[in-house]
Every structure is written in structure tokens, then in C-alpha cells.
Design a protein around this motif. Structure first.
Motif, PDB file in Angstrom:
ATOM      1  N   ARG A  58     -18.406   0.433 -27.943  1.00  0.00           N
ATOM      2  CA  ARG A  58     -19.667   0.900 -27.776  1.00  0.00           C
ATOM      3  C   ARG A  58     -19.605   2.610 -27.437  1.00  0.00           C
ATOM      4  O   ARG A  58     -18.746   2.906 -26.621  1.00  0.00           O
ATOM      5  N   ASP A  59     -20.323   3.305 -27.741  1.00  0.00           N
ATOM      6  CA  ASP A  59     -20.705   4.509 -27.440  1.00  0.00           C
ATOM      7  C   ASP A  59     -21.470   4.701 -26.050  1.00  0.00           C
ATOM      8  O   ASP A  59     -22.624   4.219 -26.029  1.00  0.00           O
ATOM      9  N   LEU A  60     -20.962   4.984 -25.133  1.00  0.00           N
ATOM     10  CA  LEU A  60     -21.516   4.977 -23.670  1.00  0.00           C
ATOM     11  C   LEU A  60     -22.123   6.132 -23.204  1.00  0.00           C
ATOM     12  O   LEU A  60     -23.380   5.875 -22.728  1.00  0.00           O
ATOM     13  N   LEU A  61     -21.544   7.200 -23.163  1.00  0.00           N
ATOM     14  CA  LEU A  61     -22.406   8.421 -22.623  1.00  0.00           C
ATOM     15  C   LEU A  61     -22.185   9.935 -23.709  1.00  0.00           C
ATOM     16  O   LEU A  61     -21.350   9.677 -24.463  1.00  0.00           O
ATOM     17  N   SER A  62     -22.820  10.710 -23.310  1.00  0.00           N
ATOM     18  CA  SER A  62     -22.596  12.117 -23.675  1.00  0.00           C
ATOM     19  C   SER A  62     -22.817  13.087 -22.731  1.00  0.00           C
ATOM     20  O   SER A  62     -22.810  12.799 -21.487  1.00  0.00           O
ATOM     21  N   ASN A  63     -22.574  14.301 -22.930  1.00  0.00           N
ATOM     22  CA  ASN A  63     -22.115  15.328 -22.009  1.00  0.00           C
ATOM     23  C   ASN A  63     -22.525  16.905 -22.326  1.00  0.00           C
ATOM     24  O   ASN A  63     -22.824  16.707 -23.649  1.00  0.00           O
ATOM     25  N   ARG A  64     -22.538  17.612 -21.850  1.00  0.00           N
ATOM     26  CA  ARG A  64     -22.591  19.153 -22.348  1.00  0.00           C
ATOM     27  C   ARG A  64     -21.321  19.966 -21.860  1.00  0.00           C
ATOM     28  O   ARG A  64     -20.581  19.775 -20.727  1.00  0.00           O
ATOM     29  N   LEU A  65     -21.151  20.952 -22.917  1.00  0.00           N
ATOM     30  CA  LEU A  65     -20.011  21.850 -22.476  1.00  0.00           C
ATOM     31  C   LEU A  65     -20.628  23.322 -21.875  1.00  0.00           C
ATOM     32  O   LEU A  65     -21.459  23.881 -22.181  1.00  0.00           O
ATOM     33  N   VAL A  66     -19.729  23.420 -20.782  1.00  0.00           N
ATOM     34  CA  VAL A  66     -20.204  24.695 -19.888  1.00  0.00           C
ATOM     35  C   VAL A  66     -19.055  25.625 -19.675  1.00  0.00           C
ATOM     36  O   VAL A  66     -17.986  25.370 -19.497  1.00  0.00           O
ATOM     37  N   LEU A  67     -19.697  26.831 -19.291  1.00  0.00           N
ATOM     38  CA  LEU A  67     -18.703  27.958 -18.820  1.00  0.00           C
ATOM     39  C   LEU A  67     -18.836  28.129 -17.324  1.00  0.00           C
ATOM     40  O   LEU A  67     -20.111  28.185 -16.863  1.00  0.00           O
ATOM     41  N   ILE A  68     -17.944  27.957 -16.560  1.00  0.00           N
ATOM     42  CA  ILE A  68     -17.946  28.017 -15.064  1.00  0.00           C
ATOM     43  C   ILE A  68     -17.164  29.320 -14.343  1.00  0.00           C
ATOM     44  O   ILE A  68     -16.502  29.815 -15.215  1.00  0.00           O
ATOM     45  N   HIS A 111     -20.118  22.829 -31.278  1.00  0.00           N
ATOM     46  CA  HIS A 111     -19.245  22.116 -31.175  1.00  0.00           C
ATOM     47  C   HIS A 111     -19.891  20.540 -31.540  1.00  0.00           C
ATOM     48  O   HIS A 111     -20.711  20.211 -31.590  1.00  0.00           O
ATOM     49  N   PRO A 112     -18.686  19.705 -31.832  1.00  0.00           N
ATOM     50  CA  PRO A 112     -19.117  18.133 -32.191  1.00  0.00           C
ATOM     51  C   PRO A 112     -19.839  17.717 -31.008  1.00  0.00           C
ATOM     52  O   PRO A 112     -19.493  17.953 -30.119  1.00  0.00           O
ATOM     53  N   MET A 113     -20.689  16.661 -31.358  1.00  0.00           N
ATOM     54  CA  MET A 113     -21.341  16.007 -30.117  1.00  0.00           C
ATOM     55  C   MET A 113     -20.460  15.172 -29.047  1.00  0.00           C
ATOM     56  O   MET A 113     -19.219  14.695 -29.727  1.00  0.00           O
ATOM     57  N   ILE A 114     -20.519  15.318 -27.973  1.00  0.00           N
ATOM     58  CA  ILE A 114     -19.635  14.944 -26.861  1.00  0.00           C
ATOM     59  C   ILE A 114     -19.897  13.448 -26.730  1.00  0.00           C
ATOM     60  O   ILE A 114     -21.162  13.164 -26.418  1.00  0.00           O
ATOM     61  N   VAL A 115     -19.100  12.465 -27.163  1.00  0.00           N
ATOM     62  CA  VAL A 115     -19.467  11.057 -26.983  1.00  0.00           C
ATOM     63  C   VAL A 115     -18.241  10.330 -26.230  1.00  0.00           C
ATOM     64  O   VAL A 115     -17.073  10.817 -26.338  1.00  0.00           O
ATOM     65  N   TYR A 116     -18.608   9.620 -25.324  1.00  0.00           N
ATOM     66  CA  TYR A 116     -17.707   8.806 -24.383  1.00  0.00           C
ATOM     67  C   TYR A 116     -17.590   7.469 -24.874  1.00  0.00           C
ATOM     68  O   TYR A 116     -18.755   6.381 -24.493  1.00  0.00           O
ATOM     69  N   PRO A 117     -16.766   6.812 -25.835  1.00  0.00           N
ATOM     70  CA  PRO A 117     -16.666   5.635 -26.301  1.00  0.00           C
ATOM     71  C   PRO A 117     -15.954   4.567 -25.329  1.00  0.00           C
ATOM     72  O   PRO A 117     -15.053   5.203 -24.553  1.00  0.00           O
ATOM     73  N   ALA A 118     -16.428   3.439 -25.113  1.00  0.00           N
ATOM     74  CA  ALA A 118     -15.717   2.665 -24.254  1.00  0.00           C
ATOM     75  C   ALA A 118     -15.263   1.404 -24.906  1.00  0.00           C
ATOM     76  O   ALA A 118     -16.135   0.917 -25.975  1.00  0.00           O
TER      77      ALA A 118
END
Length: 248
Positions: A94-104, A205-212
Motif C-alpha cells: 500500500r502507498d503509505l505517505l508522501s513528502n516534499r523536497l527542499v533545499l536546506i 520531480h515525480p511525486m514522492i511516495v512511500y510504499p510499504a
């Protein structure tokens, strides 16, 4: 005394035996996943062992026989690899989470607008841009895709300091060894020594997805923990850490 001893024996006999559950998880999940696992272990008496690293390294370890019950990746490609090899328990992905990409950067660094006009090479000065491995680790892959989309990759590619995983890239900036880095928004929140200078456009960028998913040999106890990761208590902790919880 005999009655008390008998009651103790009954309670011991009826208490479920502790299960060991091994989780392989993307390094960016550690801040949220550690307390989720601790809370679950206290409630169930199971022992949750979590190995954090880049998703690519973890997937390869599972492919070569490492004993993991659950895999949580930071992109779909490495989960797809295990699925194609028949190493996942059917119906558990299942696709669990998403996130965003940042410059630090450092806490006192000035915010920037991230776009094609960003003078990233100038901002680096004599330093390097910290990123996870750009051809293997999801955060690095997303970062390279974003920089390429914005036309910034050619000038900064020779200046990239590649790390084994996104938390290692974060550590380079936090320690002052690199002036700038590209990580997930949740990583930036996890370390007070860095600041988020800008957020990459979602369309860069492609959508950030965390599958589990559970592995093919996972126990019923592991399946129960996987379901808990999609539950309301876990969702609250993931959101507090900055993740977006995806609907099932």
C-alpha cells in the motif's frame, strides 16, 4: 499462596508470546517510525527491530535474502523490484505517505525562490551540494530530477557530495561540511541545526511516495504491525513529523 501462584501461571500461559518483527525502512522515516514502533511494542509485547538505510540498499539486501518482514521504501521503483521478484506477500502493498523536497542550509542562511533562475552554483561558493546517491537513493533521484527539470543540474553536477542516504546528506549540512543540501521536508524538521531555504515545485520531480509491504515470509504478527502503520495513531505521528498520509 498456592492460589496466587496458580493465578500467575494462568496469566503467563494466556499472555501471547512476544514476536520479533524486522522492518527495513527508508532513513527519512526514522523520526516518525521509532516512536510508532515503541508504542506498538509496549501495547503488544512484540519486539520491533528497524534497520534504516537508503531504499536501494535495503531492497538489494532483501533481494539477496536478508530476513526482513516489512519493507517501507521512499519510492515505488525499489518496491516494484521486489514485487517482480515475487518477494512480497500478495495483497499487502500500500502507498503509505508522501513528502516534499527542499533545499536546506545553515540556520542563518537567506531563503530563496527555487526555480530556473536560482543561482545555485553561486550560492554554493567553494562548497558542495549534499545529496543522497543521485542514481540509487530515492531522495537523490528526486533531487536530480528536480534540478534537471529546472535546468540547474549541468552546472552543479560536478559540485555534488553524494551520501549513502538522505539522513547522511542532512548530517553533512548540519555539521557545516556542506553549505547546502537537498533532502525531504521531514528531514529538515528533524534537525534544528539546519533551515529550509526553499521548497522544490511539485511539478519539478515525480511525486514522492512511500510504499510499504510485507515480505513473502512475513508472520501474522508482522502483518498486524503493517496494518498499524496505516492506522490512526501512526497517522498522527507521521503528520506531526511532516509527512502527508495518503488515503488507503
Amino acid at each position: 499462596m498456592r492460589l496466587l501462584l496458580a493465578l500467575c501461571l494462568v496469566l503467563f500461559a494466556t499472555r501471547p508470546a512476544a514476536e520479533e518483527i524486522t522492518v527495513f525502512a527508508a532513513a527519512s522515516l526514522q523520526t516518525a517510525l521509532d516512536p510508532i514502533a515503541e508504542s506498538y511494542a509496549a501495547r503488544t509485547n512484540d519486539e520491533i527491530r528497524i534497520s534504516y538505510a537508503g531504499s536501494s540498499a535495503l531492497a538489494r539486501q532483501i533481494e539477496y535474502g536478508a530476513p526482513a518482514d516489512i519493507f517501507v521504501s521512499a519510492n515505488s521503483d525499489w518496491m516494484d523490484l521486489l514485487d517482480e521478484r515475487g518477494l512480497l506477500a500478495p495483497g499487502t502493498r500500500r502507498d503509505l505517505l508522501s513528502n516534499r523536497l527542499v533545499l536546506i542550509g545553515a540556520r542563518d542562511a537567506e531563503p530563496v525562490d527555487i526555480g530556473p533562475d536560482l543561482a545555485l552554483a553561486e550560492l554554493l561558493g567553494e562548497g558542495r551540494l549534499a545529496m543522497a546517491l543521485v542514481d540509487a537513493v530515492p531522495a537523490g533521484i528526486y533531487g536530480k530530477a528536480a534540478l534537471t527539470s529546472l535546468g540547474l543540474w549541468p552546472e552543479v553536477a560536478p559540485r555534488v557530495a553524494q551520501a549513502d542516504n538522505v539522513r547522511s546528506a542532512l548530517a553533512l549540512v548540519a555539521a557545516g561540511e556542506a553549505p547546502l543540501g537537498i533532502v525531504y521536508a521531514t528531514d529538515a524538521m528533524a534537525d534544528p541545526r539546519v533551515a529550509t531555504l526553499g521548497v522544490f515545485p511539485d511539478e519539478s520531480h515525480p511525486m514522492i511516495v512511500y510504499p510499504a509491504a510485507a515480505t513473502a515470509d512475513a508472520s501474522p504478527a508482522a502483518l498486524a504491525f503493517l496494518d498499524a502503520l496505516s492506522g490512526p495513531e501512526a497517522a498522527t505521528r507521521f503528520e506531526a513529523a511532516g509527512f502527508t498520509v495518503l488515503p488507503r
